[in-house]
Write an enzyme that holds these catalytic residues in place. Sequence first.
Site, PDB file in Angstrom:
ATOM      1  N   GLY A  17       0.777  -1.234   0.000  1.00  0.00           N
ATOM      2  CA  GLY A  17       0.000   0.000   0.000  1.00  0.00           C
ATOM      3  C   GLY A  17       0.809   1.286   0.000  1.00  0.00           C
ATOM      4  O   GLY A  17       0.354   2.305   0.513  1.00  0.00           O
ATOM      5  N   ASN A  19       1.404   3.039  -2.641  1.00  0.00           N
ATOM      6  CA  ASN A  19       0.645   3.961  -3.501  1.00  0.00           C
ATOM      7  C   ASN A  19      -0.564   4.523  -2.751  1.00  0.00           C
ATOM      8  O   ASN A  19      -0.904   5.701  -2.905  1.00  0.00           O
ATOM      9  CB  ASN A  19       0.207   3.263  -4.791  1.00  0.00           C
ATOM     10  N   LEU A 110      -4.239  -6.928  -7.039  1.00  0.00           N
ATOM     11  CA  LEU A 110      -3.797  -8.008  -7.929  1.00  0.00           C
ATOM     12  C   LEU A 110      -4.924  -8.876  -8.472  1.00  0.00           C
ATOM     13  O   LEU A 110      -4.718  -9.628  -9.416  1.00  0.00           O
ATOM     14  CB  LEU A 110      -2.771  -8.886  -7.196  1.00  0.00           C
ATOM     15  N   ASN A 127      -6.162   2.770 -12.658  1.00  0.00           N
ATOM     16  CA  ASN A 127      -5.149   1.799 -12.244  1.00  0.00           C
ATOM     17  C   ASN A 127      -3.760   2.396 -12.444  1.00  0.00           C
ATOM     18  O   ASN A 127      -3.545   3.184 -13.359  1.00  0.00           O
ATOM     19  CB  ASN A 127      -5.289   0.534 -13.104  1.00  0.00           C
ATOM     20  N   HIS A 129       0.081   1.297 -13.335  1.00  0.00           N
ATOM     21  CA  HIS A 129       0.861   0.181 -13.874  1.00  0.00           C
ATOM     22  C   HIS A 129       2.330   0.604 -13.946  1.00  0.00           C
ATOM     23  O   HIS A 129       2.637   1.693 -14.451  1.00  0.00           O
ATOM     24  CB  HIS A 129       0.347  -0.224 -15.266  1.00  0.00           C
ATOM     25  N   ASP A 170      -4.930  -3.597 -18.915  1.00  0.00           N
ATOM     26  CA  ASP A 170      -4.049  -2.433 -19.103  1.00  0.00           C
ATOM     27  C   ASP A 170      -4.338  -1.696 -20.414  1.00  0.00           C
ATOM     28  O   ASP A 170      -3.462  -1.020 -20.958  1.00  0.00           O
ATOM     29  CB  ASP A 170      -2.560  -2.836 -19.060  1.00  0.00           C
TER      30      ASP A 170
HETATM   31  C1  GRF Z   1       3.145  -1.121  -7.616  1.00  0.00           C
HETATM   32  O1  GRF Z   1       4.341  -1.345  -8.304  1.00  0.00           O
HETATM   33  C2  GRF Z   1       2.039  -0.932  -8.608  1.00  0.00           C
HETATM   34  O2  GRF Z   1       2.399  -0.278  -9.765  1.00  0.00           O
HETATM   35  C3  GRF Z   1       1.681  -2.350  -8.914  1.00  0.00           C
HETATM   36  O3  GRF Z   1       1.812  -3.032  -7.684  1.00  0.00           O
HETATM   37  C4  GRF Z   1       2.712  -2.352  -6.834  1.00  0.00           C
HETATM   38  C5  GRF Z   1       1.972  -2.033  -5.566  1.00  0.00           C
HETATM   39  O4  GRF Z   1       2.738  -1.491  -4.563  1.00  0.00           O
HETATM   40  N1  GRF Z   1       0.428  -2.443  -9.605  1.00  0.00           N
HETATM   41  P1  GRF Z   1       2.048  -0.884  -3.262  1.00  0.00           P
HETATM   42  O5  GRF Z   1       1.144  -1.944  -2.670  1.00  0.00           O
HETATM   43  O6  GRF Z   1       1.296   0.353  -3.634  1.00  0.00           O
HETATM   44  O7  GRF Z   1       3.192  -0.587  -2.334  1.00  0.00           O
END
Ligand code: GRF
Length: 223
Positions: A17, A19, A110, A127, A129, A170
């Site tokens: 998490g 992001n 995921l 999303n 990516h 995507d």
């Molecule tokens: C990130 O690299 C994102 O782009 C991908 O999964 C990862 C998630 O990281 N889809 P986090 O859980 O936000 O740390």
Amino acid sequence: MEKKRRIKTAVLISGGGTNLQALIDAVSSGEIEHAELCAVISDNKDAYGLVRAEKAGIPRYTVEKRKAERNPDGSVNTEDRALKQAEFERELVGVLESTGAELIVLAGFLAILSEDFTKRYPERIINIHPSLIPSFCGKGYYGLKVHEAALAYGVKVTGATVHFVNEIPDGGRIILQKAVYVKEGDTPEILQRRVMEEAEWVILPKALEMVSADMAKSEALNR
Ligand code: GRF
């Protein structure tokens, strides 16, 4: 003074998490002013992102997908898999509706979402990516695999993309991209970290602010 309209946004996660954290920080700093985080939903009850949500005082939910049964020969029972997928998405939609979410951010989520699900929310799911789409994206490209593929190909520049989600993996309209240099001696782990720090944590909050500001503006125009 009229209260600013904030678009209720649910963030879907599966893991650490970081992001999500970038979004939480951008809301508290005021960089995001047209969205509020109304829910964090994880498909994994042990995801650290749920702790981040708790610390930030955001309601959190876990919706886990049950494993499909196997046929006597050991192969996955596809009928049961479709059933479990539908069950998972029904539960997800139920949680989203109960929180009043108007926009959904997939931040390291995921689980696969079916066309039935994505069609419910046209241009309302975004999303992140970890590559410059259309490179290293689509089925099978997630997590470290994306960076492994970029290094194996030998690209000198990679990056991250925020896009709308539709039925093509995507494949939805691109909202923002940011490039990141590959350096001599990079491993997939080092590159993944640089792409997160330099690109993902920068463009995801920006994209959420752009999309939510647009939604708020078009609502005001249609009033
Ligand atoms: C990130 O690299 C994102 O782009 C991908 O999964 C990862 C998630 O990281 N889809 P986090 O859980 O936000 O740390």
